[in-house]
Design an enzyme around this catalytic site. Sequence first.
Site, PDB file in Angstrom:
ATOM      1  N   ARG A   1       5.300  -9.843  -5.662  1.00  0.00           N
ATOM      2  CA  ARG A   1       5.951  -8.525  -5.587  1.00  0.00           C
ATOM      3  C   ARG A   1       5.741  -7.839  -4.249  1.00  0.00           C
ATOM      4  O   ARG A   1       6.369  -6.835  -3.948  1.00  0.00           O
ATOM      5  CB  ARG A   1       5.410  -7.627  -6.715  1.00  0.00           C
ATOM      6  CG  ARG A   1       5.839  -8.079  -8.096  1.00  0.00           C
ATOM      7  CD  ARG A   1       5.063  -7.343  -9.172  1.00  0.00           C
ATOM      8  NE  ARG A   1       3.669  -7.733  -9.156  1.00  0.00           N
ATOM      9  CZ  ARG A   1       2.670  -6.877  -9.332  1.00  0.00           C
ATOM     10  NH1 ARG A   1       2.922  -5.604  -9.516  1.00  0.00           N
ATOM     11  NH2 ARG A   1       1.424  -7.294  -9.320  1.00  0.00           N
TER      12      ARG A   1
ATOM     13  N   HIS B   1       0.819  -1.205   0.000  1.00  0.00           N
ATOM     14  CA  HIS B   1       0.000   0.000   0.000  1.00  0.00           C
ATOM     15  C   HIS B   1       0.857   1.261   0.000  1.00  0.00           C
ATOM     16  O   HIS B   1       0.580   2.233  -0.713  1.00  0.00           O
ATOM     17  CB  HIS B   1      -0.910   0.003   1.225  1.00  0.00           C
ATOM     18  CG  HIS B   1      -1.883  -1.140   1.227  1.00  0.00           C
ATOM     19  ND1 HIS B   1      -2.611  -1.498   2.332  1.00  0.00           N
ATOM     20  CD2 HIS B   1      -2.258  -2.008   0.249  1.00  0.00           C
ATOM     21  CE1 HIS B   1      -3.386  -2.533   2.041  1.00  0.00           C
ATOM     22  NE2 HIS B   1      -3.178  -2.866   0.790  1.00  0.00           N
TER      23      HIS B   1
ATOM     24  N   GLU C   1      -2.767 -11.860 -19.074  1.00  0.00           N
ATOM     25  CA  GLU C   1      -2.074 -11.695 -17.792  1.00  0.00           C
ATOM     26  C   GLU C   1      -1.537 -13.013 -17.250  1.00  0.00           C
ATOM     27  O   GLU C   1      -0.801 -13.015 -16.266  1.00  0.00           O
ATOM     28  CB  GLU C   1      -3.028 -11.115 -16.748  1.00  0.00           C
ATOM     29  CG  GLU C   1      -3.623  -9.778 -17.105  1.00  0.00           C
ATOM     30  CD  GLU C   1      -4.662  -9.342 -16.093  1.00  0.00           C
ATOM     31  OE1 GLU C   1      -4.273  -8.670 -15.120  1.00  0.00           O
ATOM     32  OE2 GLU C   1      -5.845  -9.681 -16.269  1.00  0.00           O
TER      33      GLU C   1
ATOM     34  N   ARG D   1     -11.953  -1.932 -18.110  1.00  0.00           N
ATOM     35  CA  ARG D   1     -11.799  -3.324 -17.687  1.00  0.00           C
ATOM     36  C   ARG D   1     -12.933  -3.689 -16.730  1.00  0.00           C
ATOM     37  O   ARG D   1     -13.208  -2.954 -15.774  1.00  0.00           O
ATOM     38  CB  ARG D   1     -10.448  -3.522 -16.991  1.00  0.00           C
ATOM     39  CG  ARG D   1     -10.200  -4.959 -16.546  1.00  0.00           C
ATOM     40  CD  ARG D   1      -8.796  -5.126 -16.002  1.00  0.00           C
ATOM     41  NE  ARG D   1      -8.579  -4.451 -14.732  1.00  0.00           N
ATOM     42  CZ  ARG D   1      -7.401  -4.329 -14.146  1.00  0.00           C
ATOM     43  NH1 ARG D   1      -6.317  -4.825 -14.725  1.00  0.00           N
ATOM     44  NH2 ARG D   1      -7.276  -3.710 -12.987  1.00  0.00           N
TER      45      ARG D   1
ATOM     46  N   ASN E   1       2.176  -6.690 -15.234  1.00  0.00           N
ATOM     47  CA  ASN E   1       2.410  -6.872 -13.799  1.00  0.00           C
ATOM     48  C   ASN E   1       2.125  -8.316 -13.385  1.00  0.00           C
ATOM     49  O   ASN E   1       2.960  -8.987 -12.784  1.00  0.00           O
ATOM     50  CB  ASN E   1       1.525  -5.925 -12.988  1.00  0.00           C
ATOM     51  CG  ASN E   1       1.788  -4.466 -13.309  1.00  0.00           C
ATOM     52  OD1 ASN E   1       2.701  -4.147 -14.055  1.00  0.00           O
ATOM     53  ND2 ASN E   1       0.981  -3.588 -12.760  1.00  0.00           N
ATOM     54  N   ASP E   2       0.926  -8.779 -13.695  1.00  0.00           N
ATOM     55  CA  ASP E   2       0.570 -10.146 -13.320  1.00  0.00           C
ATOM     56  C   ASP E   2       1.246 -11.178 -14.221  1.00  0.00           C
ATOM     57  O   ASP E   2       1.573 -12.272 -13.764  1.00  0.00           O
ATOM     58  CB  ASP E   2      -0.948 -10.332 -13.374  1.00  0.00           C
ATOM     59  CG  ASP E   2      -1.614  -9.873 -12.085  1.00  0.00           C
ATOM     60  OD1 ASP E   2      -0.963  -9.938 -11.032  1.00  0.00           O
ATOM     61  OD2 ASP E   2      -2.774  -9.440 -12.138  1.00  0.00           O
TER      62      ASP E   2
ATOM     63  N   CYS F   1      -0.528  -2.544 -20.943  1.00  0.00           N
ATOM     64  CA  CYS F   1      -1.074  -1.592 -19.971  1.00  0.00           C
ATOM     65  C   CYS F   1      -0.473  -1.771 -18.579  1.00  0.00           C
ATOM     66  O   CYS F   1      -0.909  -1.115 -17.633  1.00  0.00           O
ATOM     67  CB  CYS F   1      -2.593  -1.725 -19.906  1.00  0.00           C
ATOM     68  SG  CYS F   1      -3.176  -3.346 -19.366  1.00  0.00           S
TER      69      CYS F   1
ATOM     70  N   ARG G   1      -9.595   1.022 -14.540  1.00  0.00           N
ATOM     71  CA  ARG G   1      -9.731  -0.084 -13.591  1.00  0.00           C
ATOM     72  C   ARG G   1     -11.053   0.071 -12.835  1.00  0.00           C
ATOM     73  O   ARG G   1     -11.089   0.656 -11.751  1.00  0.00           O
ATOM     74  CB  ARG G   1      -8.548  -0.097 -12.624  1.00  0.00           C
ATOM     75  CG  ARG G   1      -7.194  -0.332 -13.297  1.00  0.00           C
ATOM     76  CD  ARG G   1      -6.088  -0.407 -12.247  1.00  0.00           C
ATOM     77  NE  ARG G   1      -4.800  -0.746 -12.813  1.00  0.00           N
ATOM     78  CZ  ARG G   1      -3.864   0.153 -13.125  1.00  0.00           C
ATOM     79  NH1 ARG G   1      -4.096   1.445 -12.939  1.00  0.00           N
ATOM     80  NH2 ARG G   1      -2.711  -0.233 -13.632  1.00  0.00           N
TER      81      ARG G   1
END
Length: 578
Positions: free
Chosen positions: A470, A194, A436, A337, A459-460, A507, A301
């Site tokens: 991560r 976070h 992904e 998405r 990322n994924d 993306c 998102r």
Amino acid sequence: MSIILHGVAIGGGIAIGRAHLISRSMDDVAHYLLEDHEIPAEKTRFDEAVRATRKELEMLWGSIPENAPAELGAFLSLHIMLLGDVTISREPREIIEKQRCNAEWALKLQCDHLIEQFDAIEEDYLRERKNDVLQVVERIFTNLDGDAPQLPAPEDLVEDHILVAHDLSPADMVYFKDSNFAAFITDVGGATSHTAILGRSLDLPSVIALHHGRELIRQDEMIIVDGQQGVVIINPDHLVLNEYRRRLRAWRGARRKLSSIRKSSAVTRDGTVIELLANIERPQDVEEVRESGVVGIGLFRSEFLFLGRDTLPTEDEQFEAYRHVAATMKGMPVTIRTMDLGADKSPKWLGHNQADNPALGLTGIRLCLAEPLMFRAQLRALLRASVHGRIRVLFPMLNSLPELRQALAQFEYAKEELRDEGIGYADDVEVGAMIEIPSAALVAGSLAKHVDFLSIGTNDLIQYTLAIDRNDDTVSHLYDPIHPAVLKLILHTIKTGIKANVPVSVCGEMAGDAKLTRLLLGMGLRKFSMHPANLLAVKQQVLTSHLDEIAPVAARMLRSEDPDKIADLLLLLNTEPG
């Protein structure tokens, strides 16, 4: 004497300033026994501290500024939810009664017990949530202690103050929303914790996972924060200080220079037009996007519309959000998405039990298909909004062609419902598949036959390909976007799209990393979608690149499976004129 610490680089450039220490610790909690007649009052004191903490968090949640990162509300909502858990709000009361101890000691004992439980969890993501529990417990402790949080007043911070903390919570970020500090560093956190997400969104120089920074740094001590290299230098000597002052001037100059290309079209030196698009999380973000010079929104998102609230958003609420974004973009493409909920984005109203391994559980399109009524309400809202702009629908976390077929069937069902109700929608709404998961990349050819575009979520894709969490800073050094396996999957997807005449975009974070722009161009990518803060750096790389010159170097990288050679070729790619 100078001390150099290494952590996880979050970005935001370089800062030089004076340390401002933030301390909220339970290490020195007093322990004393109560008389029997004192126990009820002590339990009441604990209850009042919990209520005061809830009031604080709710007030902070209500004061989130319009331009704050969308994740902030979700994180605060999580902390409010944790506060209501019996292990935090009720079990310390039982300890007070059984052990006849003061509330502070009972809270510390329960906190230590919870930490042991979290440390024993094998799943890295869940283990990372220990920090959220600690942040909530520390707030209760502060209210028990009767003192105000040991945080500086926002107006007391000045431009050269660097916040030094064991951890900073989302609530702390709201507290500092009007501050003007230069940077922050923390002892804990992973690359996608976070704190890291908020640091990137605030575009502040920041380094996390230093482990012992809070112990080693003294109040008002001169420190350097290098958010690019992940380095913190305590009490630098004159030579180091002068060198970093030079780097800071150069960094600021480079940022000013980049602003001059804001309105330039993204065209390579050989005349190839590259589409640069923006990623957003909230409808309000569209205002910033309009000023950034992008040609559309490559990723909205939508799941953040579902987080930070107690109930499911209605179809009409979703429609208004999508309509606003589509209308504001005035005919430019807006890729939305469908809700990518589950795993780390699981609102309390959802009702699904937490899986042993949530990242591999009911998430993304799997959750959408498991909740068809909720999914179809979103599809109806998207279709209704499509008459107000150019909306494109993107399905996340697809694994196979059968999943895509089920999602498309729900899409057609939503259209049929609207037709039966006499509600209009655009006839040409494009649909895309998100790549992904390695399995989706490998069967991209079959997916491409049924969609209008493909979007690679790096990322994924990296995380699932390399089996790297991560959030875990002990393995975050293994998270490698230029790993040969990752590059092969991306290249395969891009080539598949070209062969099928289906546009492909990236993306994920790779799209916004200017060091990788020329590599992706050399691989054939022509659409990049990223956080608006990264647009100018990527555009600069596009403007200075010649595809005929970079393609051979990129090809050599893609043929190699030697990480060192790939790294050397990437350096060559970025040092040559392009």
